[in-house]
Scaffold this motif. Structure first.
Motif, PDB file in Angstrom:
ATOM      1  N   GLU A  94      13.620  10.134   1.327  1.00  0.00           N
ATOM      2  CA  GLU A  94      12.848  11.278   1.816  1.00  0.00           C
ATOM      3  C   GLU A  94      11.361  11.071   1.558  1.00  0.00           C
ATOM      4  O   GLU A  94      10.525  11.407   2.403  1.00  0.00           O
ATOM      5  CB  GLU A  94      13.338  12.578   1.165  1.00  0.00           C
ATOM      6  N   GLN A  95      11.031  10.511   0.418  1.00  0.00           N
ATOM      7  CA  GLN A  95       9.627  10.235   0.079  1.00  0.00           C
ATOM      8  C   GLN A  95       9.053   9.182   1.032  1.00  0.00           C
ATOM      9  O   GLN A  95       7.924   9.316   1.514  1.00  0.00           O
ATOM     10  CB  GLN A  95       9.551   9.755  -1.372  1.00  0.00           C
ATOM     11  N   LEU A  96       9.827   8.145   1.317  1.00  0.00           N
ATOM     12  CA  LEU A  96       9.394   7.107   2.261  1.00  0.00           C
ATOM     13  C   LEU A  96       9.226   7.691   3.654  1.00  0.00           C
ATOM     14  O   LEU A  96       8.227   7.426   4.332  1.00  0.00           O
ATOM     15  CB  LEU A  96      10.414   5.964   2.281  1.00  0.00           C
ATOM     16  N   ARG A  97      10.174   8.502   4.068  1.00  0.00           N
ATOM     17  CA  ARG A  97      10.086   9.162   5.378  1.00  0.00           C
ATOM     18  C   ARG A  97       8.809   9.995   5.465  1.00  0.00           C
ATOM     19  O   ARG A  97       8.064   9.926   6.431  1.00  0.00           O
ATOM     20  CB  ARG A  97      11.317  10.048   5.581  1.00  0.00           C
ATOM     21  N   LYS A 100       0.829  -1.209   0.000  1.00  0.00           N
ATOM     22  CA  LYS A 100       0.000   0.000   0.000  1.00  0.00           C
ATOM     23  C   LYS A 100       0.859   1.253   0.000  1.00  0.00           C
ATOM     24  O   LYS A 100       0.552   2.226  -0.685  1.00  0.00           O
ATOM     25  CB  LYS A 100      -0.930   0.020   1.223  1.00  0.00           C
ATOM     26  N   ILE A 101       1.947   1.250   0.763  1.00  0.00           N
ATOM     27  CA  ILE A 101       2.851   2.405   0.790  1.00  0.00           C
ATOM     28  C   ILE A 101       3.462   2.614  -0.589  1.00  0.00           C
ATOM     29  O   ILE A 101       3.553   3.737  -1.079  1.00  0.00           O
ATOM     30  CB  ILE A 101       3.935   2.228   1.865  1.00  0.00           C
ATOM     31  N   SER A 102       3.868   1.524  -1.215  1.00  0.00           N
ATOM     32  CA  SER A 102       4.461   1.606  -2.546  1.00  0.00           C
ATOM     33  C   SER A 102       3.489   2.230  -3.535  1.00  0.00           C
ATOM     34  O   SER A 102       3.868   3.101  -4.325  1.00  0.00           O
ATOM     35  CB  SER A 102       4.867   0.205  -3.010  1.00  0.00           C
ATOM     36  N   GLN A 103       2.231   1.809  -3.476  1.00  0.00           N
ATOM     37  CA  GLN A 103       1.224   2.325  -4.399  1.00  0.00           C
ATOM     38  C   GLN A 103       0.858   3.771  -4.074  1.00  0.00           C
ATOM     39  O   GLN A 103       0.838   4.626  -4.968  1.00  0.00           O
ATOM     40  CB  GLN A 103      -0.022   1.452  -4.348  1.00  0.00           C
ATOM     41  N   LYS A 104       0.571   4.051  -2.801  1.00  0.00           N
ATOM     42  CA  LYS A 104       0.066   5.363  -2.400  1.00  0.00           C
ATOM     43  C   LYS A 104       1.121   6.470  -2.498  1.00  0.00           C
ATOM     44  O   LYS A 104       0.842   7.556  -2.985  1.00  0.00           O
ATOM     45  CB  LYS A 104      -0.480   5.309  -0.972  1.00  0.00           C
ATOM     46  N   TYR A 105       2.321   6.200  -2.035  1.00  0.00           N
ATOM     47  CA  TYR A 105       3.327   7.254  -1.935  1.00  0.00           C
ATOM     48  C   TYR A 105       4.348   7.263  -3.070  1.00  0.00           C
ATOM     49  O   TYR A 105       5.049   8.259  -3.254  1.00  0.00           O
ATOM     50  CB  TYR A 105       4.044   7.167  -0.586  1.00  0.00           C
ATOM     51  N   LEU A 155       5.716   7.709   5.742  1.00  0.00           N
ATOM     52  CA  LEU A 155       5.574   7.133   7.084  1.00  0.00           C
ATOM     53  C   LEU A 155       5.115   8.172   8.096  1.00  0.00           C
ATOM     54  O   LEU A 155       4.291   7.880   8.974  1.00  0.00           O
ATOM     55  CB  LEU A 155       6.894   6.493   7.528  1.00  0.00           C
ATOM     56  N   LEU A 156       5.615   9.400   7.968  1.00  0.00           N
ATOM     57  CA  LEU A 156       5.153  10.473   8.861  1.00  0.00           C
ATOM     58  C   LEU A 156       3.683  10.791   8.607  1.00  0.00           C
ATOM     59  O   LEU A 156       2.919  11.022   9.558  1.00  0.00           O
ATOM     60  CB  LEU A 156       6.017  11.718   8.679  1.00  0.00           C
ATOM     61  N   GLU A 161       0.637  10.308  11.391  1.00  0.00           N
ATOM     62  CA  GLU A 161      -0.321  11.368  11.733  1.00  0.00           C
ATOM     63  C   GLU A 161      -1.753  10.886  11.541  1.00  0.00           C
ATOM     64  O   GLU A 161      -2.636  11.155  12.362  1.00  0.00           O
ATOM     65  CB  GLU A 161      -0.044  12.615  10.880  1.00  0.00           C
ATOM     66  N   ARG A 162      -1.997  10.156  10.456  1.00  0.00           N
ATOM     67  CA  ARG A 162      -3.339   9.622  10.219  1.00  0.00           C
ATOM     68  C   ARG A 162      -3.732   8.613  11.298  1.00  0.00           C
ATOM     69  O   ARG A 162      -4.882   8.594  11.755  1.00  0.00           O
ATOM     70  CB  ARG A 162      -3.399   8.994   8.824  1.00  0.00           C
ATOM     71  N   ILE A 163      -2.802   7.788  11.716  1.00  0.00           N
ATOM     72  CA  ILE A 163      -3.064   6.822  12.787  1.00  0.00           C
ATOM     73  C   ILE A 163      -3.347   7.553  14.106  1.00  0.00           C
ATOM     74  O   ILE A 163      -4.276   7.204  14.838  1.00  0.00           O
ATOM     75  CB  ILE A 163      -1.887   5.833  12.950  1.00  0.00           C
ATOM     76  N   ARG A 164      -2.561   8.595  14.389  1.00  0.00           N
ATOM     77  CA  ARG A 164      -2.776   9.372  15.607  1.00  0.00           C
ATOM     78  C   ARG A 164      -4.169  10.000  15.626  1.00  0.00           C
ATOM     79  O   ARG A 164      -4.890   9.921  16.613  1.00  0.00           O
ATOM     80  CB  ARG A 164      -1.700  10.456  15.762  1.00  0.00           C
ATOM     81  N   ARG A 165      -4.575  10.604  14.494  1.00  0.00           N
ATOM     82  CA  ARG A 165      -5.902  11.217  14.423  1.00  0.00           C
ATOM     83  C   ARG A 165      -6.996  10.170  14.602  1.00  0.00           C
ATOM     84  O   ARG A 165      -7.988  10.411  15.288  1.00  0.00           O
ATOM     85  CB  ARG A 165      -6.079  11.958  13.096  1.00  0.00           C
ATOM     86  N   ALA A 166      -6.821   9.009  13.972  1.00  0.00           N
ATOM     87  CA  ALA A 166      -7.816   7.933  14.112  1.00  0.00           C
ATOM     88  C   ALA A 166      -7.897   7.469  15.557  1.00  0.00           C
ATOM     89  O   ALA A 166      -8.997   7.276  16.096  1.00  0.00           O
ATOM     90  CB  ALA A 166      -7.462   6.765  13.190  1.00  0.00           C
TER      91      ALA A 166
END
Length: 81
Positions: free
Chosen positions: A60-63, A25-30, A66-67, A71-76
């Motif tokens: 840098e893109q991976l970093r 999912k990270i590979s596809q999304k980011y 992940l950040l 943030e999305r996990i924290r908000r959820a």
């Protein structure tokens, strides 16, 4: 005497969360890439068995991805009442 210090690979640096994240999912999304692209990058070997690494820009893109996820996990988590 020359000292050789080997830098930890991206995969080693991510070892704490490696099994908890959907790298496909990270590979596809980011990155807009296939899951095999990400797994090859993490393993350090391309599809032909040759060494491959993340470029500085990809790191840098991976970093950033992940950040963003953190943030999305924290908000959820905070939305749970």
């Amino acid at each position: 005497m020359e000292t050789c210090i080997k830098k930890a690979s991206v995969k080693q640096q991510l070892s704490d969360v490696l099994l908890d994240i959907s790298w496909a999912k990270i590979s596809q999304k980011y990155f807009g890439k296939s899951s095999s692209w990400m797994y090859h990058k993490l393993d350090g070997i391309d599809g032909n068995g040759k060494p491959i690494e993340f470029t500085h820009e990809e790191k840098e893109q991976l970093r950033g991805g992940l950040l963003d996820m953190s943030e999305r996990i924290r908000r959820a988590a905070e939305s749970i009442k």
